[in-house]
Design a protein around this motif. Sequence first.
Motif, PDB file in Angstrom:
ATOM      1  N   MET A 286      38.308 -28.067  10.745  1.00  0.00           N
ATOM      2  CA  MET A 286      39.111 -28.422  11.909  1.00  0.00           C
ATOM      3  C   MET A 286      39.046 -29.917  12.215  1.00  0.00           C
ATOM      4  SD  MET A 286      41.260 -27.225  14.045  1.00  0.00           S
ATOM      5  CE  MET A 286      40.998 -25.473  13.776  1.00  0.00           C
ATOM      6  N   VAL A 287      37.864 -30.498  12.168  1.00  0.00           N
ATOM      7  CA  VAL A 287      37.720 -31.925  12.483  1.00  0.00           C
ATOM      8  C   VAL A 287      38.477 -32.778  11.472  1.00  0.00           C
ATOM      9  CG1 VAL A 287      36.084 -33.837  12.715  1.00  0.00           C
ATOM     10  CG2 VAL A 287      35.492 -31.574  13.625  1.00  0.00           C
ATOM     11  N   THR A 288      38.340 -32.437  10.198  1.00  0.00           N
ATOM     12  CA  THR A 288      39.029 -33.200   9.153  1.00  0.00           C
ATOM     13  C   THR A 288      40.542 -33.046   9.269  1.00  0.00           C
ATOM     14  OG1 THR A 288      37.137 -32.827   7.689  1.00  0.00           O
ATOM     15  CG2 THR A 288      39.171 -33.606   6.675  1.00  0.00           C
ATOM     16  N   LYS A 289      40.993 -31.851   9.706  1.00  0.00           N
ATOM     17  CA  LYS A 289      42.433 -31.652   9.896  1.00  0.00           C
ATOM     18  C   LYS A 289      42.992 -32.630  10.938  1.00  0.00           C
ATOM     19  CE  LYS A 289      43.372 -26.818   8.633  1.00  0.00           C
ATOM     20  NZ  LYS A 289      42.189 -26.387   7.910  1.00  0.00           N
ATOM     21  N   PHE A 290      42.271 -32.821  12.045  1.00  0.00           N
ATOM     22  CA  PHE A 290      42.725 -33.771  13.059  1.00  0.00           C
ATOM     23  C   PHE A 290      42.749 -35.194  12.501  1.00  0.00           C
ATOM     24  CE2 PHE A 290      41.654 -30.408  16.182  1.00  0.00           C
ATOM     25  CZ  PHE A 290      42.799 -30.474  16.961  1.00  0.00           C
TER      26      PHE A 290
END
Length: 332
Positions: A267-271
């Motif tokens: 999720m963090v990398t997606k942002f």
Amino acid sequence: CHQCSKNLSVLFQAAMPQIGSVPVVSGPGGREKTSAPRSRLGWRCCNRRTSTKVKFPEPPLILAGALGGPFVIFFLTPLRNALTLASQDAVSSAGELYKSVFASGFSAGWTGGLTVVIPSCPQFIVMGPLFHFLKAFTGSAAVAVPLCALAETFISYGSQTVNAQMAFNSEQELAGSGNEVEIWNPLIPFGPGSSFHVLRNIIALSGLRIFSGPCQASLKRFLGHMPALLQFVGDFLASMGAAACSAPLNQLYNFAVTSNAFLAANMVTKFELAEGFLSSQYFLHDASGAKVGLSPVLARDLGMRCAYVASLYAIFGAIERIFTSAWKLRAQ
């Protein structure tokens, strides 16, 4: 005095039903029982609830969504596929992207188009009849629009993701790049980029359902003598404005479902990838990496998105009116 007390007693008994009396009703076996007293507030709330009538969508609106929707969504597949390619190409012009869609032949422009036809039937029922129902039920178009957008994503995310990935993979296979992505399961209604999908739908649907009225009002002095043209132009301009506002979100969604890095990220990398996409796609940077202006790619994507959404909603709005007019003529 005795007479005054008697008069007061009569008046009190007459007033009791209006201020919360306990009515006597017949129970099982003929026995009498009392129902619970109801306050004025409770009476008003219950009365309002039972007296509210929700108008269900008329048959022509349902037919327009069920029949006209799939036609429009399939007909505009080449424009949608070109937008998918644009999310991974910051160099080509709009004309070059449209040409790429037909690189393998004329029919190649409709790659993946059949995957969205069946889901587009309930999707356009959501955009049409369900919107009218929710607007009547809630009394607010601003409430009905996000509810419809969420339902639209639930119905169409899987099929539209497959469509985008098929179009992307077709170009990658033709180029021999080996960057194809794994095709998404169309039965899964949420996944990578679905939040962008919902926000995009809210903005896009607002054009036809919320801002078309103000657009028509502002144009009335010029086109008031031609009601049909006034409504069409109002729908078109409102849809175009909504399309421009929703373009970055649409391209974020396309990027999310056609990027192997995004599909595999947490999720963090997606942002971080989403922020990087917007920065690299729509801003110019100096040697130090600082933003120094807007990229011409922004104008390209806005124009392509406007061409697709304005065409989609304007054509669908026209289909709704045609079905409604034909239904009235049939009734006459």
